[in-house]
Each structure stands twice: as structure tokens, then as C-alpha cells.
Design an enzyme around this catalytic site. Structure first.
Site, PDB file in Angstrom:
ATOM      1  N   HIS A  47       0.815  -1.218   0.000  1.00 39.24           N
ATOM      2  CA  HIS A  47       0.000   0.000   0.000  1.00 39.24           C
ATOM      3  C   HIS A  47       0.847   1.266   0.000  1.00 39.24           C
ATOM      4  CE1 HIS A  47       0.301   0.850   4.387  1.00 39.24           C
ATOM      5  NE2 HIS A  47       0.220  -0.453   4.558  1.00 39.24           N
ATOM      6  N   ASP A  64       6.337   0.579   6.589  1.00 42.14           N
ATOM      7  CA  ASP A  64       4.885   0.424   6.452  1.00 42.14           C
ATOM      8  C   ASP A  64       4.326   1.523   5.582  1.00 42.14           C
ATOM      9  OD1 ASP A  64       2.269  -0.318   6.774  1.00 42.14           O
ATOM     10  OD2 ASP A  64       2.087   0.392   8.829  1.00 42.14           O
ATOM     11  N   GLU A  68      -4.809   1.899   2.765  1.00 42.06           N
ATOM     12  CA  GLU A  68      -4.896   0.731   3.631  1.00 42.06           C
ATOM     13  C   GLU A  68      -5.045   1.152   5.092  1.00 42.06           C
ATOM     14  OE1 GLU A  68      -3.475  -2.491   6.340  1.00 42.06           O
ATOM     15  OE2 GLU A  68      -2.649  -0.492   6.100  1.00 42.06           O
ATOM     16  N   GLU A  69      -4.345   2.220   5.453  1.00 42.33           N
ATOM     17  CA  GLU A  69      -4.232   2.555   6.878  1.00 42.33           C
ATOM     18  C   GLU A  69      -5.548   2.963   7.526  1.00 42.33           C
ATOM     19  OE1 GLU A  69      -1.926   1.717   8.584  1.00 42.33           O
ATOM     20  OE2 GLU A  69      -0.046   1.779   7.504  1.00 42.33           O
ATOM     21  N   HIS A  97       4.021   2.858  12.491  1.00 43.81           N
ATOM     22  CA  HIS A  97       3.162   4.039  12.752  1.00 43.81           C
ATOM     23  C   HIS A  97       3.826   5.079  13.641  1.00 43.81           C
ATOM     24  CE1 HIS A  97      -0.708   1.421  11.984  1.00 43.81           C
ATOM     25  NE2 HIS A  97       0.159   1.369  10.992  1.00 43.81           N
TER      26      HIS A  97
END
Lengths: 472, 472
Positions: A283, A295, A329-330, A427
Site C-alpha cells: 500500500h 509500512d 490501507e491505513e 506508525h
């Protein structure tokens, strides 16, 4: 006797065929790994995504920059087709840097590090100050009841269990506090929520992430933020000394109307079965803090690298091979849902999808969501991966973005890298390019390309394509 | 019929025994991993070794501090015996910080980062300046011959091959340049040697390490230093533009007479076979730059943790279990040699030795130096390790410090952690506590303790002890 001789001849020829396949596949994998390690492109792409663009939250300018950049890079690879798939995404902004402190009894205030959770409403402009109550999970809320929760700031402090070897399991054991903590606490009249960061590491960096108010009406929504693990330990220790403690925090996050964004898609047309699709992806969006390097910058550049490696290695896929860089996505999964929706609408037969969204660490293998026979087929390729120390072939989930493709027929898989350090960065502001090792990233890309090569060559329909019988 | 019934009964009872063993061992391993991950001590020990003591080169004050500290910590564990084993070690000091530059033709000088190699003589006090010639390995020296080498500074620049999956193999493919480059170049009249740092990572940190002049007389010895990979790339690119380039470097390293130091040894006496010894260890010394956190602070604290875990788990070893913290692995191996020498002198029967000296990264398994039947016995325990993602059980080398124990009978093993990042830190200023992940370190300690537990329980003498037949 003639029948037996004929049977033996068939068996012999099958065995020779299997041997030949194993040799051919071994050489193909070696070529793929060599190209990835000696002339890899993924690390340079990740450098740009991380250091030139940075955090790419859905609906932000940098998310759009990432769309433009990856589209241009895919076009430069000379794929058969590169395009953008429009999708409406949520837009949430953090606003000013958060501020928070613990008010000790009759003593000084001690500032602590927090980050508003994605989707959270803001505190009042002057901030929110209230008595704080520590709980060990959502189930505690009902147990304490309205008389102890009402008006308070609820501090969710259940740590990720350290004894689980798979850190994603430890994450799974705690993420409900972040996702649903505010909605639950609000039902009992809490004024705000502070959640211990989802990380094993004790440090000063808070970790944000998505949350949801469920069906809670707007006026009942309360602000929620993550606190660093170090400050969570501090706050908890202060509460042990004195339960009557105030917490103050100020956030200025804001939710907007949905905006248009895109999945970025590149394709190599299949030479034999162009109507069968294989997807590899990660993503493109990330959180706004840090650079989203692990991420999921890593997954994005690895997926792009898969198609580049196929081309560089001179492998012409039988089936149509797509790289899909999913948006959102998040905090919404809109890109994943949109891709699956369009695939269905266009009657595209997807046989396999592979996602990389667990960090750019040394790959260990794959988690596979498939029927038993399909799973065993992938397992049978394990000997080909042994030289690359890829040993993990287990049934399990795949990836959030590809999961909407699930239909009982498609095989879904997720790359499984070493997971021990993932949540140190996840994150948080520490998820930067420096946290990614070049070789580990490249090994992941080569491992993904190798699986894609095998799936494309042999497929899962045992009748129409040959089965490799592998031994070493 | 009676005989067959009796045989079946025996087989059944053996199978039940095997089942029971597997269950008992599974529980023991789970306990060991839980203790390591939930109440581990290794990380705090490593913090002290790295941040309170730092680099621990043989013969230095900090090496002695490390001896005192680890001895005291082992004593605090309540082992049956803790002692120091004296050993004479070489003493070499770096002196002042090195200084080096490249003199571009008619242009400015560009400083580059170097570190004197361990054991190297110093340059003249005013430094050494000479024409530089780049070579790709020791074999190039004879090829170029005296007329091209004489008086020059030889720049060894063969990089670690990136396509090898095991980074230790890539290291092995280049380390001769560092270890013997100066001795070889001196034979052809070179005035000094600069060696590309042994790291895959392109950065500004030079990596030191041991070198030897072989039997070269003192007056023929020439100074040798490592240059950072980034500066090696720079120097090489400058040489491509103009072969007639000068290099300057100044080092003030010095060799002293040997001094006394110690192996630190702690012991739990065996309850059934006290005269059979099992050793677990790492090396206490490190290079002087950085803190020797991965190399080999990690191995030291993991080895100490093995004995602590055995005690905490309530496991009373049948055999005598020793932790040995070896002195002087880096530049002499005197501690390893001394330990083996004393063991032989005292007629101590060592059945197994395990070393951790490949960094504190996620453990993948073990490299095993043993006879086939012994190797297969260890391999048969693999199912017990599967829940911990330990899958690598291969024949191969063990560890430098325990290798002098080799006698055709003892089984030697080395912990094999993920190796991708090891040489990013190895022998460089970046080998600090921050480079070690707590969970990865602890998983390594638990993995070592688990193997020790199994070896102690079952031994390798198939007749006297029971064999576990493992299945899952």
C-alpha cells in the site's frame, strides 16, 4: 508385461520432467536473487519515497506525489500498461503538534509524548483536562461502570505480550484498545482516551494508527491519542502512587469530506493466458508521522521490483501480471475494496495475489490463504527456496489490501519477514529509510518474485498445467 | 506369537516414552523462552557492557573492567563455582585518531575516514604519503610485480560479494585482504596498505580488524588501515580519472609486550555426570571502536543468560555446565587456546560446546561440527524448535573460541542468527547497544539454552541415555 513397461516408461519420463523443472526453476530463482542483490532498484525507490516524499496519509499532497512518482517509475520500466484507478478516500489531518502532560498532586506538570489516533476528533481548543483512570483493556470499561468512567480520561495500558514469538499476534492481542477504546469508553461517559503505544520497545515515540467510533453519533465522540510506551510506564507508576491524578492533552486533528485518490497499477500482459491475473502489491499510503518506510514503502518498492525483475530476468509470464499499489490501507481500505470491486465488475479471473505489508526485514517465507491442495502445491516448492533461507510456508492470513479479492478460489499470500523489530517502527516517527536494510529489502523482493514466477509457471489447476515434483 | 506380542509391547512402550519426552521437552522449551522474553537479564547486562564499559580490546583497562563485572554478575547468580582463568594476551593500542586524505591532482585534498588495523605498526610520526595503486585482491600483487608496487600505498578494494546469501561467506571471500594484505604488499616493497572495509553497507564508518605480518621481520613491516566503503568508492572513482594520485595517512598505533588477562568461567555442577562438561560461551574482548555490542557482547550476555535460565527454570543439569567468557578472540585467540589447553591438562571430558559470536540478531538455528550420528541427533530435535521459528540445522563451523576443543569426539556448534546486518556493525564505531534489539537478543539466549537443555538431557552416547524420537 507390455502394460507395465509402458507404465514404467511414463513414470520415468515424468520423473525426468520433474528433474528438469527443478533444475530450470533453481536457475531462474538464482537469476532473480542475483538481479535483486546485485542490481536492485527497490532501495533507491524507497529512498525517494521516504526522503523526497515522506509520510503519505490518504488525501494528502504527499500521497498524491507518491501516486505520480510510482506511476512514472512503472512507466519507465516499459510495462505493457500503467494506469491510475480512481478511488474516493477519507481525509483526516493531524493539525498542530499534540501537547500533553500529567499533573502530579501539588507538584509540577510532566509533559508526555502523544499522537492523536487517526480519525480521532480534536480536543477542545484549550485542551482537555480530567482525572485519569488506568484500565487493562476494553472489558475493564463495563466492569468499572459509569460511576468510575464518567468524565474521566481512560488510559488503556495493556502491553503487547512479550512471550508471543510472532509479534503480529502480540499486536492482535492489544489493537482493540486503539481501534475501539474510544467508542467503548464514550458509551460510559469518558471525556477522552489515551492508549499505550503498540510497541514492545520502551521508548519515547508514540505510535499512531486507525480508530473507529463505530455508530457513535458525532456529539458523543471523544478525542483519542496514543502515548509512548515510556510515558505509559511513567503514568502507570504515578497512578500507583496516587490514583487521583489529572491528565491534560490537546489535539487539533480534523476529519474532512472524502477526496479522490488512486490505486497505481502496472501490468505485463500474459503470453498464454492473458485473461488470468496474478497480483502483487503493497500500500502506497502511510501514516503522516515518519516516512512510512517499512509500512509500507517497503512493500510498494518490492512489488514494483517484482515486475522489474521478471523483465530483467527475461521471464515472460504466461498469465497477466499486475503490480497494484493500493491507496488507503491505513484508514479505510478503500483502495483494496475498489480494486476487488472493479476486478469483479470486469469479470477478471484472479488466480493469485501476494501482498508485502509486514516490513522490509529479512524474509522468512509466506503465510498462505488457500485450499489444502493449493497450499500443498506452494509447499512443494520449498526446496527451491532453501538456498535463500526461506523456510516458512504456513496457512494463515495474507494482506489487508488483497483480502477483498477472496472468493474461495483465488490463492492469497502474504510475505512474512522477520517480525521482531516491526513494531518498534510501526506508525511512529522512527519508521524512516535508515530503519530499512538494503539487503533485507532486496531479499524480500527476490523472494516475492520467485513465488510469482512459480505460480505463473505452474498455476493451481492441476489438470491443465504440469506439476513440478521437487526433490533435492 | 508370544515373541511378537512382547516385541509389540516394547515398541509401544518406547513410542509412549518418546511421546512423553516430546511433551516434557516442549514444556521445558516454552518455559525457557518465556523466562527469557518476560524476565530476561541479557539486555540489561549488555547495556552495562556497552554503555558503562564500552570497547574491550585485550589488555585494556575496559577489558579488565569487563572481567570484573561479568565475574561479579555470575557470582550473583549463585552458580556452584565462578573463577578467573589467567591467560597472557597481546596488547595493541590505537593511539591518536587516524588522519588520512586523498591528494587530487593540482586540486584540493579530500579527507577520508580510516582506522588502523589491529596489530599494525604506525606510520612515521609525520605520516606516510605515496602514490596509490588499487588492486582487487592479494593475487594482484604478484601480478603487478615490484616495479608497480614498490614504494606505493596499495589499496585493496575487492568488495564483499552481494549475491551470497550468507554474509559470512561474503566476508570470508574478502578477509584475506585485511589479514594478509600488508604482509604480501610489503614483500613487493609497498610502503603502506589501505583496505576497503568489510561491509556491504556503503557508509562513512571504517571497520577495523586483525591483521598479521606473518614471519616478516620488524623492519619490513608497513602500516595498514581500513578505509570506509564510501571513501573506498570515492578513491576508486578518483583513480579511474587519474591513476597518478597520492594518498596520505597517519596512524600512531603501537604493539606492547603481552599482559595478563583472564577467561571468566562459571559452573553448575552436574547432578549425574559431573565429569562430563558442556560449555557455552562468547568472547569478552572486542575491538576498541564502538562498544562491541554485537561482537561479542551479545554472545557474552546470552551465554550468561543460558545458565541463569537453567536455574530459573529449575532445570538441574546432569552434566557439568560451564559458561566461558573467552578473552582475546579478536586478535590472538589466546583465551580459547588456554581454555582447551587447561581442559586437556585436567583430563576434562567435554561432550559439547556452543558459541554465540555472530551478533545478537534473530536466531535462525545452529551450525554444527559433529559426526553424522551426532548431527542427526541434534537435527531430530528440530520439531521442538519450530514454534520459535528456529529451522536452520546445518553442518558447518562453530566458533573460533571453542574450536581448539575439537578432538573428533566433542560436538561443536555455533548459534546462527540472521546475518544480513551483521557486517554493517562489525568492528566499527556503529557496533553499539542501540544496534541490538532486545527481543532478538533474548530469543537467541533462549534458543541456546534450549539446545543445551536437550544435549544435557540426552547426550550423544546413544547407548547410555535415551533417544528422543520426535514427531509432531
Amino acid at each position: 508385461m507390455k502394460k507395465i513397461a509402458a507404465l514404467l516408461l511414463i513414470m520415468l519420463s515424468l520423473s525426468i520432467q520433474a528433474q528438469n523443472n527443478f533444475q530450470e526453476d533453481s536457475l531462474a530463482l538464482r537469476k532473480i536473487y542475483d538481479l535483486a542483490l546485485l542490481q536492485g532498484q527497490s532501495y533507491a525507490w524507497l529512498d525517494h519515497l521516504s526522503n523526497k516524499i515522506g509520510g503519505r496519509l490518504s488525501g494528502s499532497v504527499s500521497a498524491q506525489q507518491a501516486v505520480d512518482y510510482t506511476k512514472a517509475e512503472l512507466e519507465a520500466l516499459g510495462l505493457d500498461r500503467v494506469w491510475l484507478q480512481p478511488v474516493m478516500v477519507p481525509k483526516w489531518t493531524r493539525g498542530n503538534a499534540e501537547y500533553a502532560y500529567v499533573q502530579t498532586q501539588g507538584g509540577p506538570t510532566n509533559t508526555v509524548n502523544i499522537l492523536a489516533l487517526g480519525g480521532s476528533v480534536a480536543t477542545p481548543e484549550t485542551g482537555l483536562r480530567a482525572n485519569v483512570i488506568e484500565v487493562q483493556g476494553i472489558e475493564d470499561i463495563a466492569r468499572y461502570g459509569k460511576e468510575q468512567i464518567q468524565g474521566k480520561i481512560v488510559f488503556f495500558n495493556r502491553p503487547m505480550p512479550a512471550d508471543l514469538i510472532h509479534t503480529f499476534s502480540a499486536y492482535g492481542a492489544c489493537v482493540d484498545q486503539r481501534y475501539s477504546g474510544a467508542a467503548e469508553a464514550a458509551k460510559f461517559g469518558a471525556s477522552g482516551v489515551i492508549v499505550r503505544s503498540l510497541s514492545h520497545k520502551i521508548d519515547e515515540h508514540p505510535h499512531t494508527g486507525s480508530m473507529s467510533y463505530g455508530d457513535l453519533p458525532n456529539e458523543k465522540r471523544i478525542p483519542a491519542a496514543a502515548i509512548s510506551t515510556k510515558d505509559a510506564e511513567y503514568l502507570s507508576s504515578m497512578l500507583k502512587l496516587n490514583k487521583d491524578l489529572d491528565f491534560y492533552f490537546k489535539t487539533s486533528s480534523r476529519n474532512y469530506e472524502d477526496v479522490e485518490s488512486y490505486n497505481v497499477i502496472g501490468e505485463i500482459k500474459g503470453s498464454e493466458r492473458p485473461d488470468e491475473y496474478i497480483v502483487v502489491g503493497g500500500h502506497l499510503d502511510s501514516w503522516d508521522v515518519g516516512d512510512g518506510a517499512h509500512d509500507d514503502g517497503a512493500g510498494v518498492v518490492q512489488s514494483m521490483e517484482v515486475l522489474r525483475l521478471m523483465k530483467e530476468a527475461g521471464i515472460k509470464p504466461k498469465r497477466t501480471l499486475r503490480v497494484v499499489l493500493f491507496m488507503n490501507e491505513e484508514n479505510g481500505l478503500r483502495g483494496g475494496n475498489k480494486y476487488a470491486e472493479e476486478a469483479k465488475k470486469n469479470n477478471e479471473s484472479h488466480i493469485f495475489a501476494l501482498e508485502s505489508d509486514a516490513g522490509g526485514f529479512t524474509p522468512r517465507g509466506f503465510s498462505i490463504d488457500a485450499r489444502q491442495s493449493q497450499f500443498e502445491k506452494i509447499q512443494s516448492w520449498e526446496p527451491l527456496f532453501k538456498p535463500y533461507l526461506i523456510h516458512y510456508f504456513e496457512k494463515g492470513g495474507s494482506g489487508a489490501d488483497i483480502s477483498p479479492l477472496k472468493n474461495g478460489d483465488i490463492v492469497l499470500a502474504g510475505l512474512r519477514p522477520d517480525s521482531q523489530r516491526y513494531f518498534d517502527y510501526h506508525h511512529a516517527a522512527t519508521d524512516t529509510f535508515e530503519a530499512v536494510n538494503k539487503r533485507e529489502l532486496e531479499l524480500g523482493a527476490a523472494t516475492m518474485a520467485s513465488l510469482i514466477y512459480l505460480v505463473d509457471k505452474y498455476g493451481f489447476d492441476n489438470i491443465q498445467t504440469e506439476e513440478p515434483t521437487l526433490s533435492n
